[in-house]
Design an enzyme around this catalytic site. Structure first.
Site, PDB file in Angstrom:
ATOM      1  N   ASP A   1       0.868  -1.174   0.000  1.00 57.79           N
ATOM      2  CA  ASP A   1       0.000   0.000   0.000  1.00 57.79           C
ATOM      3  C   ASP A   1       0.908   1.229   0.000  1.00 57.79           C
ATOM      4  OD1 ASP A   1      -1.686   2.113   0.529  1.00 57.79           O
ATOM      5  OD2 ASP A   1      -2.848   1.051   2.064  1.00 57.79           O
TER       6      ASP A   1
ATOM      7  N   ARG B   1      -0.013   4.409   2.087  1.00 54.47           N
ATOM      8  CA  ARG B   1       0.271   4.227   3.518  1.00 54.47           C
ATOM      9  C   ARG B   1       1.760   4.292   3.813  1.00 54.47           C
ATOM     10  NH1 ARG B   1       2.645  -0.248   5.765  1.00 54.47           N
ATOM     11  NH2 ARG B   1       2.150  -0.745   7.945  1.00 54.47           N
TER      12      ARG B   1
ATOM     13  N   ASP C   1       5.508  -5.730  19.490  1.00 55.01           N
ATOM     14  CA  ASP C   1       4.436  -6.419  18.766  1.00 55.01           C
ATOM     15  C   ASP C   1       4.157  -7.741  19.464  1.00 55.01           C
ATOM     16  OD1 ASP C   1       3.458  -5.959  15.472  1.00 55.01           O
ATOM     17  OD2 ASP C   1       2.743  -7.644  16.671  1.00 55.01           O
TER      18      ASP C   1
ATOM     19  N   GLU D   1       1.299   2.675  13.140  1.00 60.41           N
ATOM     20  CA  GLU D   1       0.273   2.598  12.100  1.00 60.41           C
ATOM     21  C   GLU D   1      -0.863   1.785  12.695  1.00 60.41           C
ATOM     22  OE1 GLU D   1      -2.180   1.204  10.196  1.00 60.41           O
ATOM     23  OE2 GLU D   1      -0.944   0.066   8.797  1.00 60.41           O
TER      24      GLU D   1
ATOM     25  N   GLU E   1     -10.723  -2.560  15.375  1.00 59.00           N
ATOM     26  CA  GLU E   1      -9.662  -3.330  16.027  1.00 59.00           C
ATOM     27  C   GLU E   1      -9.103  -2.650  17.273  1.00 59.00           C
ATOM     28  OE1 GLU E   1      -7.834  -6.122  12.510  1.00 59.00           O
ATOM     29  OE2 GLU E   1      -6.812  -4.244  12.942  1.00 59.00           O
TER      30      GLU E   1
ATOM     31  N   HIS F   1      -5.345  -0.133   1.259  1.00 61.50           N
ATOM     32  CA  HIS F   1      -5.846  -1.429   1.735  1.00 61.50           C
ATOM     33  C   HIS F   1      -7.012  -1.250   2.707  1.00 61.50           C
ATOM     34  CE1 HIS F   1      -3.368  -0.505   5.284  1.00 61.50           C
ATOM     35  NE2 HIS F   1      -4.014  -1.464   5.916  1.00 61.50           N
TER      36      HIS F   1
END
Length: 530
Positions: free
Chosen positions: A228, A231, A277, A321, A330, A471
């Protein structure tokens, strides 16, 4: 007939003057509905349909069944008759393609035509001659057998496609769940029974989040995001073109994924970059960082931001992001705000630092027919009751900017530097001005992202239909029943967004629409984005 009145048709003028309404008082004029084939007027749509059958031999319900017309097909045939004035007899033998199939007949032929407000899905009140109907239907249905056969085959193929998509989604979810269970078993079997949460990595307490984080473990979703260009290049341009923000600074990358933003920050001169993460993709990110010789600058931690311990007390910059469909799907912004409040220095900045959510009205009969009218004929059976369920779930898709029929309206703005968690649930007013006559069939939502605070070179990007496709695409809220609109009309209302009780990462969204002048409510519909 006592309820019938008549008026003279003035062929020399496009407007109706007072002397045309000879036998109607002012109140009757407001409620009169003119017949499709003559100048007689009636108080209700049902009376018009009965009159068309008895006086003109035109039975809309029979034609509707004969040609398999849906709601929009009925709208088209009414406007076709109003505009071109065909004789009732011309409908007895109609050749394909049907003369009223063009979308031009979705435009109202008469202003405020109450026949267009009739519930064509329920014509039980229309009295017809059943014997004549059966005879005529049997006689006229033969030329269309091939047409109906092709139509049924199309519905069957669409049904197979929908079923295949549903089965694939269920399979992916089950794979994620099985992977999570297998990982838990492996860690529990380690010496001493040490679990991941005790090693400072991921917490296993919230099983509901396992499928969410597992879905980001696969390379495919990261490939889609990296490809993308809107982005990724926006983040790259912001970071590399504003070196004063990053040079010699400590940077925190929340939800780092493959580590692309962390590497941009390192390239911009950051002294130290910490990436967090919870997904298994973090192990791939560690290899990527080593592959690019940045392991002395970038530190990657596996775990939830709410649970990990950073190797520093405070950071100068937070990048992330975090945006989802409809901006907030989400709930990753919740985590960014947690990290901001816990680790960001008082003089620090969060990027992106501002975002807006916008709304516009949409009109395109083709997309609606594909989305909803499949349920009108499924293997020869009516399943129109399914439309309510279909409309209750927003559709993430790429919309055509030519389908927008109104101005755009900002319904929510967030300053990420200062906003609170409570700001992510809201009840906002909106107002859009219709740009052309037709039907409002849906509302479309998109968002804009801004990198502005302390920037030498500001960067922003939009996910609107008129900008490059991302996306995220757009989020479309289809209406169960279309709203007839005219150019210049203003629709106003409220958009509410709250976290779903069943799944906090999903959103409960409600759209209420009224006409600005009459204050008449035109729509009140709830959606679940999951």
């Amino acid at each position: 007939m006592a309820d019938e009145v008549s008026f003279k048709n003035n062929e020399d003028s496009g407007s109706e003057s007072d002397d045309e309404w000879e036998e109607m008082d002012e109140e009757e004029q407001d409620s009169a509905i003119v017949c499709l084939f003559c100048n007689e007027c009636f108080k209700t749509a049902e009376m018009v349909w009965n009159h068309c059958v008895s006086a003109h031999g035109f039975d809309l319900s029979k034609i509707k069944r004969m040609h398999g017309l849906d709601f929009y097909g009925c709208i088209k045939i009414v406007n076709y008759i109003r505009k071109l004035k065909p004789s009732p007899e011309s409908f007895e033998n109609v050749a394909l393609p049907l003369p009223w199939e063009s979308d031009e007949f979705l435009q109202p032929a008469l202003p405020n035509d109450e026949l267009l407000q009739y519930d064509f899905d329920d014509d039980s009140d229309v009295e017809v001659d059943s014997n004549a109907d059966a005879a005529n239907n049997q006689e006229a249905s033969v030329p269309y057998s091939k047409y109906l056969e092709i139509k049924q085959r199309l519905h069957q193929l669409e049904n197979r496609a929908y079923c295949a998509e549903a089965n694939l989604a269920r399979a992916l979810e089950e794979i994620c769940q099985l992977r999570s269970v297998a990982q838990n078993v492996l860690f529990e079997d380690q010496p001493g029974g040490q679990s991941r949460s005790k090693t400072g990595c991921a917490s296993c307490d919230n099983a509901e989040d396992d499928p969410y984080f597992s879905s980001y473990a696969h390379f495919g979703i990261h490939e889609e995001m990296l490809k993308d260009t809107t982005r990724t290049e926006s983040y790259r341009d912001f970071i590399l073109n504003n070196p004063t923000i990053f040079k010699d600074k400590i940077v925190l990358d929340v939800g780092c994924g493959t580590g692309i933003l962390s590497m941009f920050a390192a390239k911009a001169g950051a002294t130290r970059v910490i990436g967090i993460d919870q997904s298994e993709i973090i192990y791939q990110a560690m290899d990527i960082v080593r592959e690019n010789g940045l392991e002395n600058v970038i530190t990657l931690l596996k775990g939830k931001a709410e649970e990990v311990a950073l190797p520093v007390d405070k950071v100068d910059v937070i990048i992330s992001e975090w945006m989802g469909y409809f901006l907030l799907f989400e709930s990753m912004l919740d985590t960014v705000l947690f990290a901001r409040d816990k680790w960001l220095k008082p003089t620090g900045c969060v990027y992106p630092d501002r975002c807006t959510l916008c709304l516009a009205a949409l009109g395109n009969s083709g997309k609606v027919e594909k989305k909803l009218n499949f349920w009108d004929d499924v293997y020869g059976f009516k399943m129109s009751c399914m439309k309510k369920s279909v409309c209750s779930e927003p559709s993430v898709e790429t919309a055509d900017p030519g389908d927008e029929i109104s101005s755009r309206c900002k319904v929510k703005e967030l300053d990420i530097t200062s906003c609170k968690l409570s700001d992510l649930q809201f009840h906002s007013a909106f107002s859009v001005k219709i740009s052309k006559d037709g039907y409002c069939l849906a509302f479309i939502a998109y968002f804009d992202i801004f990198f502005e605070k302390n920037c030498d070179k500001k960067v922003n990007f939009s996910t609107s239909p008129s900008d490059s496709t991302t996306h995220w695409k757009q989020t479309v809220f289809y209406l169960e029943k279309p709203i007839s609109v005219t150019k210049g009309q203003v629709l106003e209302g409220f958009l509410s967004c709250t976290k779903s009780v069943k799944d906090p990462r999903s959103l409960d969204i409600k759209i209420e629409v009224s006409d600005e002048k009459t204050q008449k409510q035109l729509c009140c519909q709830s959606y679940l984005l999951q």
